[in-house]
Motif scaffolding. Structure first.
Motif, PDB file in Angstrom:
ATOM      1  N   VAL A  41       0.953  -1.357   0.008  1.00  0.00           N
ATOM      2  CA  VAL A  41      -0.046  -0.022   0.067  1.00  0.00           C
ATOM      3  C   VAL A  41       0.770   1.282   0.033  1.00  0.00           C
ATOM      4  N   LYS A  42       2.037   1.236   0.222  1.00  0.00           N
ATOM      5  CA  LYS A  42       2.839   2.501   0.176  1.00  0.00           C
ATOM      6  C   LYS A  42       2.856   3.079  -1.027  1.00  0.00           C
ATOM      7  N   ALA A  43       2.936   4.269  -1.174  1.00  0.00           N
ATOM      8  CA  ALA A  43       2.826   5.285  -2.268  1.00  0.00           C
ATOM      9  C   ALA A  43       3.993   4.996  -3.205  1.00  0.00           C
ATOM     10  N   ASP A  44       5.175   4.442  -2.613  1.00  0.00           N
ATOM     11  CA  ASP A  44       6.334   4.244  -3.707  1.00  0.00           C
ATOM     12  C   ASP A  44       6.379   2.730  -3.840  1.00  0.00           C
ATOM     13  N   ASP A  45       5.631   2.214  -3.633  1.00  0.00           N
ATOM     14  CA  ASP A  45       5.701   0.477  -3.620  1.00  0.00           C
ATOM     15  C   ASP A  45       5.217   0.305  -5.088  1.00  0.00           C
ATOM     16  N   PRO A  46       5.999  -0.205  -5.971  1.00  0.00           N
ATOM     17  CA  PRO A  46       5.523  -0.458  -7.523  1.00  0.00           C
ATOM     18  C   PRO A  46       4.894  -1.940  -7.686  1.00  0.00           C
ATOM     19  N   ARG A  47       4.615  -2.701  -6.803  1.00  0.00           N
ATOM     20  CA  ARG A  47       4.187  -4.016  -7.171  1.00  0.00           C
ATOM     21  C   ARG A  47       2.919  -3.978  -7.811  1.00  0.00           C
ATOM     22  N   THR A  48       1.980  -3.287  -7.079  1.00  0.00           N
ATOM     23  CA  THR A  48       0.540  -3.274  -7.711  1.00  0.00           C
ATOM     24  C   THR A  48       0.482  -2.800  -9.024  1.00  0.00           C
ATOM     25  N   ASP A  49       1.263  -1.688  -9.392  1.00  0.00           N
ATOM     26  CA  ASP A  49       1.392  -1.114 -10.844  1.00  0.00           C
ATOM     27  C   ASP A  49       1.942  -2.211 -11.801  1.00  0.00           C
ATOM     28  N   LYS A  50       2.811  -2.590 -11.356  1.00  0.00           N
ATOM     29  CA  LYS A  50       3.704  -3.714 -12.119  1.00  0.00           C
ATOM     30  C   LYS A  50       2.728  -5.087 -12.411  1.00  0.00           C
ATOM     31  N   ARG A  51       1.996  -5.400 -11.349  1.00  0.00           N
ATOM     32  CA  ARG A  51       1.055  -6.642 -11.356  1.00  0.00           C
ATOM     33  C   ARG A  51      -0.165  -6.063 -12.721  1.00  0.00           C
ATOM     34  N   VAL A  52      -0.685  -4.949 -12.460  1.00  0.00           N
ATOM     35  CA  VAL A  52      -1.558  -4.286 -13.648  1.00  0.00           C
ATOM     36  C   VAL A  52      -1.026  -4.656 -14.766  1.00  0.00           C
ATOM     37  N   ALA A  53       0.164  -3.880 -14.907  1.00  0.00           N
ATOM     38  CA  ALA A  53       0.714  -3.703 -16.004  1.00  0.00           C
ATOM     39  C   ALA A  53       0.801  -5.107 -16.886  1.00  0.00           C
ATOM     40  N   TRP A  54       1.304  -6.040 -15.929  1.00  0.00           N
ATOM     41  CA  TRP A  54       1.649  -7.326 -16.598  1.00  0.00           C
ATOM     42  C   TRP A  54       0.270  -7.998 -17.016  1.00  0.00           C
ATOM     43  N   LEU A  55      -0.848  -7.905 -16.255  1.00  0.00           N
ATOM     44  CA  LEU A  55      -2.158  -8.573 -16.588  1.00  0.00           C
ATOM     45  C   LEU A  55      -2.547  -7.979 -17.820  1.00  0.00           C
ATOM     46  N   LEU A  56      -2.344  -6.625 -18.190  1.00  0.00           N
ATOM     47  CA  LEU A  56      -2.849  -5.814 -19.181  1.00  0.00           C
ATOM     48  C   LEU A  56      -1.952  -6.222 -20.602  1.00  0.00           C
ATOM     49  N   ALA A  57      -0.719  -6.423 -20.257  1.00  0.00           N
ATOM     50  CA  ALA A  57       0.257  -6.946 -21.460  1.00  0.00           C
ATOM     51  C   ALA A  57      -0.105  -8.433 -21.764  1.00  0.00           C
ATOM     52  N   HIS A  58      -0.570  -9.420 -21.042  1.00  0.00           N
ATOM     53  CA  HIS A  58      -0.830 -10.413 -21.216  1.00  0.00           C
ATOM     54  C   HIS A  58      -2.386 -10.793 -21.574  1.00  0.00           C
ATOM     55  N   ARG A  59      -3.118  -9.828 -21.667  1.00  0.00           N
ATOM     56  CA  ARG A  59      -4.709 -10.105 -21.818  1.00  0.00           C
ATOM     57  C   ARG A  59      -4.837 -10.892 -23.065  1.00  0.00           C
ATOM     58  N   GLU A  60      -4.296 -10.553 -24.056  1.00  0.00           N
ATOM     59  CA  GLU A  60      -4.912 -11.118 -25.190  1.00  0.00           C
ATOM     60  C   GLU A  60      -4.225 -12.638 -25.302  1.00  0.00           C
TER      61      GLU A  60
END
Length: 367
Positions: free
Chosen positions: A83-102
């Motif tokens: 949850v920390k503002a500078d923790d990139p893990r959630t953004d990285k997860r979201v980006a990975w899901l969108l990149a592998h969506r198709e």
């Protein structure tokens, strides 16, 4: 999960795998070597445990041979460590899901609760997490989360129950949840209470079949259980996926407790729903680490049940669920795409936890 469960938080790539015989296959694990934790105190009959320290793997994604009959969805475990503002893990997860969506034919994303950890005067955790997950819907990928106890007023700073408060009352205070995650955030089509996203449902069409995600509050009130039964009964040709923060214990058994401050128990919820032939899956978090299995409903059809809590200290796990409606199978992996314990420049990874399994013999309802 509260402070009493903090010892279970750190899950890396696991040190224990298991497979349940006959009707159930699943696994539970302790913490990784760099942050040892605890295992469940009891296991279902038929569990075979193998000790060891499996290395990370680069296991390929489940294949989607025919998008007309095979699709995937993702389930995110407790993200309260992210949850920390500078923790990139959630953004990285979201980006990975969108990149592998198709590639995955990804149709929707679920979260089994404890999106946040606790509130602060500036509501930083709520602002950060609601903004991060909004990127999914903004890209056209539906997102639904069930509120966990940490997403309510029951938990104060530090992760413990709020001093002097009646937790049975404060766990139903979802003012912030509904401010940052109103019903429109999840695209709900029906609600247990007007204007509140604590309990809602949304329907989908995928793999040639109809689906309904039923999201419920933790240890739901009896009127919510009754509402849930009504939703299931009113959609006999939709395959129902139940999403709630607490349902399975760490050993994969259906919990018999309300946590001391809930209304009903998961066993009571199961008793209310197991008589319906269209209930096909459940997903929960809160306790333990990972479990995948199935149990028979009243009419004998299999209901697949999944637990993912994990509370990973460094990685960003996500469960990928691939459904083959023609073959009657569910294949699942738990993957991470980022590991902040690694040196800078080597933190983007493709790691698979040792929980991959396929559940066979699933039966879907159809018109």
């Amino acid at each position: 999960m509260g402070r009493a469960g903090r010892g279970r938080r750190a899950l890396g790539l696991g040190a224990l795998t298991c497979a349940l015989a006959l009707m159930t296959v699943g696994c539970t694990t302790p913490e990784p070597p760099r942050s040892p934790g605890t295992t469940a105190t009891a296991a279902p009959t038929g569990t075979a445990a193998v000790s060891g320290t499996p290395a990370p793997t680069a296991e390929p994604l489940p294949p989607v041979a025919d998008p007309a009959t095979t699709f995937s969805f993702a389930v995110i475990p407790d993200t309260q460590p992210e949850v920390k503002a500078d923790d990139p893990r959630t953004d990285k997860r979201v980006a990975w899901l969108l990149a592998h969506r198709e590639q995955l034919n990804l149709q929707w994303v679920l979260h089994s609760g404890d999106v946040q950890d606790w509130d602060t005067p500036d509501h930083q955790q709520w602002v950060s997490m609601s903004t991060r997950f909004a990127a999914l819907a903004a890209a056209g990928l539906p997102f639904i989360a069930a509120p966990g106890n940490h997403d309510t007023a029951a938990v104060c700073e530090g992760g413990s129950a709020c001093p002097g408060a009646d937790t049975a009352v404060t766990v139903r205070d979802t003012t912030l949840w509904n401010r940052y995650y109103p019903p429109s955030y999840f695209g709900f089509e029906g609600l247990a209470e007007p204007g509140k996203s604590d309990n809602g449902f949304r329907t989908f069409r995928a793999g040639g079949d109809d689906w309904l995600v039923l999201s419920l509050e933790i240890w739901p009130r009896q009127q919510v259980v009754d509402w849930a039964r009504g939703v299931v009964a009113a959609h006999p040709h939709h395959n129902v996926i139940v999403l709630t923060h607490m349902f399975l214990e760490g050993d994969g058994s259906i919990s018999t407790t309300n946590g001391g401050y809930g209304a009903t128990t998961p066993t009571q919820l199961w008793d209310a729903l197991k008589g319906y032939p269209n209930v096909v899956m459940t997903f929960s978090g809160h306790t333990g680490q990972v479990f995948s299995g199935s149990v028979p409903a009243s009419d004998g059809h299999r209901v697949a049940m999944f637990l993912q809590a994990m509370h990973a200290p460094d990685t960003n796990p996500v469960r990928i669920v691939t459904v083959d409606t023609a073959a009657g199978t569910i294949t699942t992996q738990v993957r991470s795409s980022f590991d902040r314990s690694k040196p800078v420049g080597q933190q983007d990874v493709e790691e698979v936890y040792p929980y991959s399994t396929t559940i066979t013999g699933m039966r879907w309802v159809r018109p």
